[in-house]
Design a protein around this motif. Structure first.
Motif, PDB file in Angstrom:
ATOM      1  N   GLU A 285     -28.438 -70.782  44.974  1.00  0.00           N
ATOM      2  CA  GLU A 285     -28.133 -69.913  43.834  1.00  0.00           C
ATOM      3  C   GLU A 285     -28.868 -70.426  42.603  1.00  0.00           C
ATOM      4  O   GLU A 285     -28.924 -71.634  42.355  1.00  0.00           O
ATOM      5  CB  GLU A 285     -26.617 -69.918  43.551  1.00  0.00           C
ATOM      6  CG  GLU A 285     -25.765 -69.464  44.712  1.00  0.00           C
ATOM      7  CD  GLU A 285     -25.632 -67.945  44.774  1.00  0.00           C
ATOM      8  OE1 GLU A 285     -26.121 -67.294  43.829  1.00  0.00           O
ATOM      9  OE2 GLU A 285     -25.073 -67.434  45.761  1.00  0.00           O
TER      10      GLU A 285
ATOM     11  N   GLN B 117     -22.518 -69.559  39.751  1.00  0.00           N
ATOM     12  CA  GLN B 117     -22.450 -68.967  41.082  1.00  0.00           C
ATOM     13  C   GLN B 117     -22.699 -70.012  42.155  1.00  0.00           C
ATOM     14  O   GLN B 117     -22.177 -69.916  43.265  1.00  0.00           O
ATOM     15  CB  GLN B 117     -23.456 -67.819  41.202  1.00  0.00           C
ATOM     16  CG  GLN B 117     -23.053 -66.611  40.370  1.00  0.00           C
ATOM     17  CD  GLN B 117     -23.908 -65.395  40.682  1.00  0.00           C
ATOM     18  OE1 GLN B 117     -24.664 -65.386  41.634  1.00  0.00           O
ATOM     19  NE2 GLN B 117     -23.773 -64.354  39.854  1.00  0.00           N
TER      20      GLN B 117
ATOM     21  N   THR C 123     -19.294 -71.627  42.847  1.00  0.00           N
ATOM     22  CA  THR C 123     -18.426 -70.792  43.691  1.00  0.00           C
ATOM     23  C   THR C 123     -18.968 -70.709  45.106  1.00  0.00           C
ATOM     24  O   THR C 123     -18.210 -70.633  46.071  1.00  0.00           O
ATOM     25  CB  THR C 123     -18.311 -69.366  43.120  1.00  0.00           C
ATOM     26  OG1 THR C 123     -19.597 -68.770  43.105  1.00  0.00           O
ATOM     27  CG2 THR C 123     -17.723 -69.367  41.735  1.00  0.00           C
ATOM     28  N   SER C 124     -20.273 -70.756  45.224  1.00  0.00           N
ATOM     29  CA  SER C 124     -20.869 -70.739  46.555  1.00  0.00           C
ATOM     30  C   SER C 124     -20.446 -71.973  47.345  1.00  0.00           C
ATOM     31  O   SER C 124     -20.141 -71.887  48.540  1.00  0.00           O
ATOM     32  CB  SER C 124     -22.396 -70.677  46.425  1.00  0.00           C
ATOM     33  OG  SER C 124     -23.004 -70.898  47.667  1.00  0.00           O
TER      34      SER C 124
ATOM     35  N   ALA D   5     -16.394 -71.799  38.053  1.00  0.00           N
ATOM     36  CA  ALA D   5     -17.501 -70.977  37.569  1.00  0.00           C
ATOM     37  C   ALA D   5     -17.252 -70.554  36.128  1.00  0.00           C
ATOM     38  O   ALA D   5     -18.154 -70.572  35.284  1.00  0.00           O
ATOM     39  CB  ALA D   5     -17.662 -69.754  38.466  1.00  0.00           C
TER      40      ALA D   5
ATOM     41  N   ASP E 136     -19.691 -61.050  39.070  1.00  0.00           N
ATOM     42  CA  ASP E 136     -18.661 -62.041  39.434  1.00  0.00           C
ATOM     43  C   ASP E 136     -18.645 -62.362  40.923  1.00  0.00           C
ATOM     44  O   ASP E 136     -17.823 -63.102  41.394  1.00  0.00           O
ATOM     45  CB  ASP E 136     -17.287 -61.557  38.978  1.00  0.00           C
ATOM     46  CG  ASP E 136     -16.299 -62.704  38.963  1.00  0.00           C
ATOM     47  OD1 ASP E 136     -15.106 -62.452  38.916  1.00  0.00           O
ATOM     48  OD2 ASP E 136     -16.746 -63.872  38.995  1.00  0.00           O
ATOM     49  N   ARG E 137     -19.463 -61.731  41.695  1.00  0.00           N
ATOM     50  CA  ARG E 137     -19.478 -62.092  43.126  1.00  0.00           C
ATOM     51  C   ARG E 137     -20.897 -62.264  43.597  1.00  0.00           C
ATOM     52  O   ARG E 137     -21.592 -61.392  43.875  1.00  0.00           O
ATOM     53  CB  ARG E 137     -18.785 -61.013  43.981  1.00  0.00           C
ATOM     54  CG  ARG E 137     -17.376 -60.721  43.564  1.00  0.00           C
ATOM     55  CD  ARG E 137     -16.524 -60.520  44.791  1.00  0.00           C
ATOM     56  NE  ARG E 137     -15.507 -61.547  44.756  1.00  0.00           N
ATOM     57  CZ  ARG E 137     -15.221 -62.324  45.776  1.00  0.00           C
ATOM     58  NH1 ARG E 137     -15.847 -62.208  46.896  1.00  0.00           N
ATOM     59  NH2 ARG E 137     -14.292 -63.238  45.688  1.00  0.00           N
TER      60      ARG E 137
END
Lengths: 206, 206
Positions: free
Chosen positions: A75, A80, A83-84, A182, A205-206
DNA sequence: CTCTGAATAGAGCGTTCGTTTTAGCAAGGG
DNA sequence: CCCTTGCTAAAACGAACGCTCTATTCAGAG
């Protein structure tokens, strides 16, 4: 023989330590699982159980570092990326039936009171992981201190969330913490200084 | 006799489990430490080692909940309340020589693969602590979902930071994570809705 | 007093622990 | 051929494990 006996011992010990901790894992069990004999284990590791554990934890640490590096590099946006990492950890954890958690936590906690070399190896692994996160943030334009503090927080929070996820047998703690981390990272970007162009991204957000 | 034998067993078991984990702690050691005999232990806990551990972990969980409640109630601002928790944990940890960590983590990780009742008690303790944080945030005007997600993050991050602090023998991870968690909480207050008057406070960082 | 049941005390069960020790095996240089 | 070297195999050591068992002490009810 495809893999060397020594390697089989290290890999088997790593998995067993991850699942059962240090005291919970026996030398004979390691030998059995590695398809080696007790003599072989003591041949390659004259230091006994502790030496095997040190090698195994070091191995696990590098393995986890590779996973972390891969998730981080996948990413561009640091938020991100975090979160990944959390999603990846959650998925792997669920696949393992909630038993393959952090490879160093269990062993580290058990040997804290002792003067074992194990806790030192665990500390090195933790610091190495923090370094990976910190470097990623530095590459994204974060200040040295912000990167260091965030890295400590990210690794610590993922560590804790992993335990919570294991105990409650749910991905939710890891995913939630990933989202919140995040948000925390973005709170720096919002008032960020010297960020590379485009790093504030489309805010998806995703 | 000031305290009952049963209570001495529970308290001694709780401390030993916290420091050495479940497999690392022997029934005979618990009896010795509690100034009880093996017969007494099996008299009060016919369920054996596991029953002792369940009672001990439950005890530790409530003890930690009391500490948490005290630290949370000591501050009006939720962000400062969180850093207060972290500071308190860091201080206690240092005083113990970095050995008295989270009372449930070690035991929980060791018994994950088994179908022991222990992990269930650990899950209850974790959920209870999250509830304490969540309630505090609700009282401060946070939405139900924000409070829940933040509580998961706060407990998880403190958990992980505690482990990191123990392994590296330093207060720094806990203090850093405490600061970052406060920042995260404030990021909600900044765009907060329906906060009680004055809850945004003077924004002092300590 | 006797009787009862809770509580304490500890020997000993079978098993597993980490480790040591001795023997056996195949390959390679002299 | 011998003999070293790297590795495997398995028996055995003392200690500790969780747990069961019997014996003993003690307080209060009848």
């Amino acid at each position: 023989m495809q893999t060397s006996t020594r390697d089989r011992i290290v890999v088997a010990a790593a998995r067993l330590l991850q699942r059962q901790g240090y005291v919970g894992t026996g030398i004979k069990q390691i030998a059995r699982e590695a398809q080696a004999t007790l003599g072989s284990v003591y041949h390659f590791f004259p230091g006994g159980k502790e030496a095997v554990a040190v090698a195994a934890i070091r191995h696990s640490g590098e393995e986890f570092a590779a996973l972390l590096r891969q998730a981080l590099d996948g990413e561009d946006d640091p938020a991100q990326a975090v979160t990944s990492c959390a999603r990846r950890l959650a998925g792997d954890l669920r696949e393992s039936g909630w038993i393959d958690g952090c490879p160093v936590t269990a062993a580290a906690l058990e040997t804290l009171g002792t003067d074992s070399e194990i806790q030192q190896v665990c500390a090195e692994a933790l610091r190495g992981w923090e370094r990976l996160v910190s470097d990623k943030l530095l590459r994204c334009g974060f200040s040295s201190q912000d990167a260091r503090e965030l890295a400590t927080t990210v690794i610590g929070a993922l560590e804790g969330a992993e335990v919570t996820a294991q105990v409650t047998r749910s991905e939710e703690p890891l995913l939630t913490v990933g989202r919140q981390l995040a948000r925390l990272v973005r709170s720096y970007e919002a008032r960020g200084l010297g960020l590379p162009a485009g790093s504030l991204g489309p805010e998806t957000d995703r």
